[in-house]
Design a protein around this motif. Structure first.
Motif, mmCIF file in Angstrom:
data_model
loop_
_atom_site.group_PDB
_atom_site.id
_atom_site.type_symbol
_atom_site.label_atom_id
_atom_site.label_comp_id
_atom_site.label_asym_id
_atom_site.label_seq_id
_atom_site.Cartn_x
_atom_site.Cartn_y
_atom_site.Cartn_z
ATOM 1 N N MET A 117 3.251 -36.509 7.698
ATOM 2 C CA MET A 117 3.507 -35.078 7.745
ATOM 3 C C MET A 117 4.971 -34.787 8.052
ATOM 4 O O MET A 117 5.626 -33.993 7.368
ATOM 5 N N ILE A 118 5.490 -35.437 9.065
ATOM 6 C CA ILE A 118 6.881 -35.207 9.459
ATOM 7 C C ILE A 118 7.843 -35.710 8.392
ATOM 8 O O ILE A 118 8.824 -35.042 8.046
ATOM 9 N N LEU A 119 7.564 -36.886 7.834
ATOM 10 C CA LEU A 119 8.450 -37.462 6.820
ATOM 11 C C LEU A 119 8.457 -36.623 5.545
ATOM 12 O O LEU A 119 9.522 -36.412 4.936
ATOM 13 N N VAL A 120 7.297 -36.120 5.140
ATOM 14 C CA VAL A 120 7.231 -35.297 3.933
ATOM 15 C C VAL A 120 7.963 -33.977 4.138
ATOM 16 O O VAL A 120 8.701 -33.511 3.259
ATOM 17 N N ASN A 121 7.777 -33.363 5.309
ATOM 18 C CA ASN A 121 8.499 -32.121 5.592
ATOM 19 C C ASN A 121 10.008 -32.347 5.621
ATOM 20 O O ASN A 121 10.779 -31.522 5.130
ATOM 21 N N LYS A 122 10.419 -33.464 6.196
ATOM 22 C CA LYS A 122 11.848 -33.798 6.222
ATOM 23 C C LYS A 122 12.365 -33.983 4.795
ATOM 24 O O LYS A 122 13.477 -33.528 4.467
ATOM 25 N N PHE A 123 11.570 -34.619 3.959
ATOM 26 C CA PHE A 123 11.969 -34.847 2.570
ATOM 27 C C PHE A 123 12.094 -33.518 1.815
ATOM 28 O O PHE A 123 13.022 -33.322 1.025
ATOM 29 N N ILE A 124 11.171 -32.592 2.068
ATOM 30 C CA ILE A 124 11.224 -31.288 1.403
ATOM 31 C C ILE A 124 12.467 -30.515 1.819
ATOM 32 O O ILE A 124 13.195 -29.957 0.981
ATOM 33 N N LEU A 125 12.733 -30.485 3.121
ATOM 34 C CA LEU A 125 13.820 -29.657 3.649
ATOM 35 C C LEU A 125 15.190 -30.282 3.435
ATOM 36 O O LEU A 125 16.171 -29.571 3.166
ATOM 37 N N SER A 126 15.281 -31.611 3.559
ATOM 38 C CA SER A 126 16.572 -32.282 3.435
ATOM 39 C C SER A 126 16.745 -32.970 2.082
ATOM 40 O O SER A 126 17.793 -32.838 1.449
ATOM 41 N N TYR A 135 15.005 -32.517 -0.870
ATOM 42 C CA TYR A 135 15.049 -31.518 -1.933
ATOM 43 C C TYR A 135 16.089 -30.431 -1.648
ATOM 44 O O TYR A 135 16.485 -29.698 -2.562
ATOM 45 N N GLY A 136 16.473 -30.299 -0.372
ATOM 46 C CA GLY A 136 17.395 -29.225 -0.007
ATOM 47 C C GLY A 136 16.751 -27.856 -0.065
ATOM 48 O O GLY A 136 17.411 -26.851 -0.337
ATOM 49 N N PHE A 137 15.446 -27.789 0.198
ATOM 50 C CA PHE A 137 14.720 -26.521 0.171
ATOM 51 C C PHE A 137 15.107 -25.677 1.378
ATOM 52 O O PHE A 137 14.969 -26.114 2.526
ATOM 53 N N SER A 138 15.594 -24.472 1.146
ATOM 54 C CA SER A 138 16.163 -23.649 2.221
ATOM 55 C C SER A 138 15.286 -22.475 2.617
ATOM 56 O O SER A 138 15.781 -21.500 3.177
ATOM 57 N N ALA A 139 14.008 -22.545 2.325
ATOM 58 C CA ALA A 139 13.092 -21.465 2.703
ATOM 59 C C ALA A 139 11.999 -22.043 3.600
ATOM 60 O O ALA A 139 10.843 -22.195 3.186
ATOM 61 N N GLY A 140 12.371 -22.360 4.829
ATOM 62 C CA GLY A 140 11.439 -22.991 5.767
ATOM 63 C C GLY A 140 10.248 -22.123 6.115
ATOM 64 O O GLY A 140 9.132 -22.622 6.290
ATOM 65 N N ILE A 141 10.454 -20.804 6.210
ATOM 66 C CA ILE A 141 9.344 -19.905 6.546
ATOM 67 C C ILE A 141 8.347 -19.856 5.394
ATOM 68 O O ILE A 141 7.126 -19.854 5.599
ATOM 69 N N SER A 142 8.864 -19.833 4.172
ATOM 70 C CA SER A 142 7.988 -19.827 3.000
ATOM 71 C C SER A 142 7.180 -21.120 2.919
ATOM 72 O O SER A 142 6.009 -21.107 2.533
ATOM 73 N N LEU A 143 7.809 -22.241 3.286
ATOM 74 C CA LEU A 143 7.099 -23.514 3.302
ATOM 75 C C LEU A 143 5.970 -23.476 4.320
ATOM 76 O O LEU A 143 4.842 -23.904 4.036
ATOM 77 N N MET A 144 6.256 -22.954 5.518
ATOM 78 C CA MET A 144 5.226 -22.822 6.546
ATOM 79 C C MET A 144 4.093 -21.940 6.046
ATOM 80 O O MET A 144 2.902 -22.254 6.224
ATOM 81 N N LEU A 145 4.443 -20.827 5.411
ATOM 82 C CA LEU A 145 3.435 -19.893 4.909
ATOM 83 C C LEU A 145 2.545 -20.555 3.860
ATOM 84 O O LEU A 145 1.318 -20.418 3.901
ATOM 85 N N TYR A 146 3.139 -21.300 2.955
ATOM 86 C CA TYR A 146 2.358 -21.974 1.913
ATOM 87 C C TYR A 146 1.444 -23.043 2.506
ATOM 88 O O TYR A 146 0.275 -23.170 2.109
ATOM 89 N N VAL A 185 4.358 -31.949 -3.983
ATOM 90 C CA VAL A 185 4.815 -32.426 -2.673
ATOM 91 C C VAL A 185 4.515 -31.411 -1.576
ATOM 92 O O VAL A 185 4.022 -31.767 -0.500
ATOM 93 N N ILE A 186 4.805 -30.131 -1.824
ATOM 94 C CA ILE A 186 4.577 -29.139 -0.767
ATOM 95 C C ILE A 186 3.077 -28.910 -0.537
ATOM 96 O O ILE A 186 2.657 -28.614 0.588
ATOM 97 N N THR A 187 2.281 -29.061 -1.589
ATOM 98 C CA THR A 187 0.831 -28.968 -1.399
ATOM 99 C C THR A 187 0.333 -30.151 -0.578
ATOM 100 O O THR A 187 -0.523 -29.989 0.310
ATOM 101 N N ALA A 188 0.888 -31.332 -0.849
ATOM 102 C CA ALA A 188 0.527 -32.521 -0.068
ATOM 103 C C ALA A 188 0.885 -32.337 1.394
ATOM 104 O O ALA A 188 0.153 -32.787 2.290
ATOM 105 N N SER A 189 2.009 -31.659 1.658
ATOM 106 C CA SER A 189 2.408 -31.437 3.057
ATOM 107 C C SER A 189 1.397 -30.550 3.773
ATOM 108 O O SER A 189 1.091 -30.759 4.951
ATOM 109 N N GLY A 190 0.853 -29.544 3.066
ATOM 110 C CA GLY A 190 -0.175 -28.704 3.670
ATOM 111 C C GLY A 190 -1.458 -29.464 3.927
ATOM 112 O O GLY A 190 -2.097 -29.302 4.972
#
Length: 344
Positions: free
Chosen positions: A56-65, A67-78, A265-270
């Motif tokens: 969980m932590i590694l996938v979230n780190k991969f998404i945010l760093s 992929y460079g995804f800059s919408a952390g709140i949207s990721l949490m919401l999804y 990837v983001i679905t897998a994180s959820g």
């Protein structure tokens, strides 16, 4: 987690160790989850819990760093939408049991949920800037704040070993920050607020839990009901925060949302966030609170090493020693807290 809180989709890793046994007893009925009859379930459940926790932590780190995804709140919401969908489907199909979300229960739980949402958001923001190994050490500060809050608000006395382990955590966090070659002030600021909110969540949850149980029809509140309650209540506030932080404009412009692999990837994180809840309950049912707590603390060691290697983190001997000290302090804290709890 490490003390691990499994009441959220983000897999926040900070549950009060003294509540672990109560959680195990609460989730004990055989009709709660229909698990297959597998030999060596203790080993299998522990392995599943560790894999879900680290992933969980590694996938979230991969998404945010990565992929460079800059919408952390949207990721949490999804991720919360994914959790609500899965838990609701399993509940309606009779695989699991959850409490009905009555207005009486929602009113009692709302203050806890506000802190919960803030905890998830600050975790997202800090994880974007801080490497995984340092994050696990800095999270220890939440244990220090929680133990201090227990003493101040609930007049709970901790023995000397607990305070020694907490002091080691503070020293390792300071030393780690000073020697962190990838130090980022924004990330450390968000992590400081995350520790404050994590400690507040633990202390508030303990205070609200009895009232919440009285607000349910069964007089009990199992863990998956808390998962559903937290994630459902976080949806309106998540939408408001997405609009408030102007993430909609970013979402419309980023090419990532037009990439099928990114959605996978983001679905897998959820799914992984929810998997932590299932595997932790399974593991608790098969083992003891002591085993659960120590495995959670020891789990941080491979997580830190994997994070350093996977994301090619620049480090030094001094920083590595600080990280190791913090990891060992976490293990020492788990043992001391359980010993303190058993004596009291």
């Amino acid at each position: 987690m490490a003390s691990r809180s499994t009441t959220g989709s983000f897999g926040v890793d900070d549950t009060d160790l003294e509540d672990v046994k109560a959680s195990k007893d609460r989730d004990c009925p055989s009709h709660y989850l229909r698990l297959p009859n597998i030999q060596n379930q203790s080993l299998l459940s522990g392995l599943a819990y560790c894999i879900a926790s680290c992933s969980m932590i590694l996938v979230n780190k991969f998404i945010l760093s990565g992929y460079g995804f800059s919408a952390g709140i949207s990721l949490m919401l999804y991720q919360n939408i994914v959790s609500v969908t899965i838990v609701s489907t399993l509940s309606l199909s009779g695989v699991i049991q959850t409490e009905p979300l009555t207005w009486k229960l929602i009113k009692v739980w709302l203050p806890v949920n506000v802190i919960f949402v803030g905890m998830l958001i600050t975790s997202m923001f800090s994880l974007k800037y801080i490497n995984v190994a340092m994050l696990t050490i800095l999270k220890n500060i939440a244990n220090v704040l929680t133990a201090s809050g227990e003493t101040y608000f609930f007049k709970k006395q901790h023995d000397r070993q607990v305070w020694i382990s907490l002091m080691l955590m503070i020293i390792s966090a300071i030393a780690g920050g000073v020697t962190d070659l990838s130090f980022h002030p924004v990330g450390y600021t968000w992590q400081f607020f995350n520790c404050l909110l994590t400690a507040s969540y633990s202390l508030t949850l303990r205070h609200v839990m009895d009232s919440a149980k009285q607000a349910t029809k069964s007089g009990n509140l199992n863990e998956l009901s808390m998962v559903l309650l937290n994630n459902v209540l976080s949806l309106p506030s998540g939408i408001i925060l997405v609009l408030g932080f102007n993430e909609v404009e970013y979402l419309l412009e980023t090419p990532l949302l037009r990439t099928p692999m990114f959605w996978l990837v983001i679905t897998a994180s959820g799914v992984l966030g929810l998997a932590i809840s299932f595997t932790s309950m399974w593991f608790l049912r098969q083992t003891s609170a002591t085993t659960y707590s120590l495995v959670g603390s020891l789990n941080k060691i491979p997580l830190s090493i994997t994070g350093i290697l996977l994301f090619k983190v620049r480090t030094s001997m001094e920083n590595s020693i600080s990280i190791l000290l913090g990891l060992l302090a976490g293990v020492f804290f788990a043992r001391a807290k359980l010993r303190d709890s058993s004596q009291s």
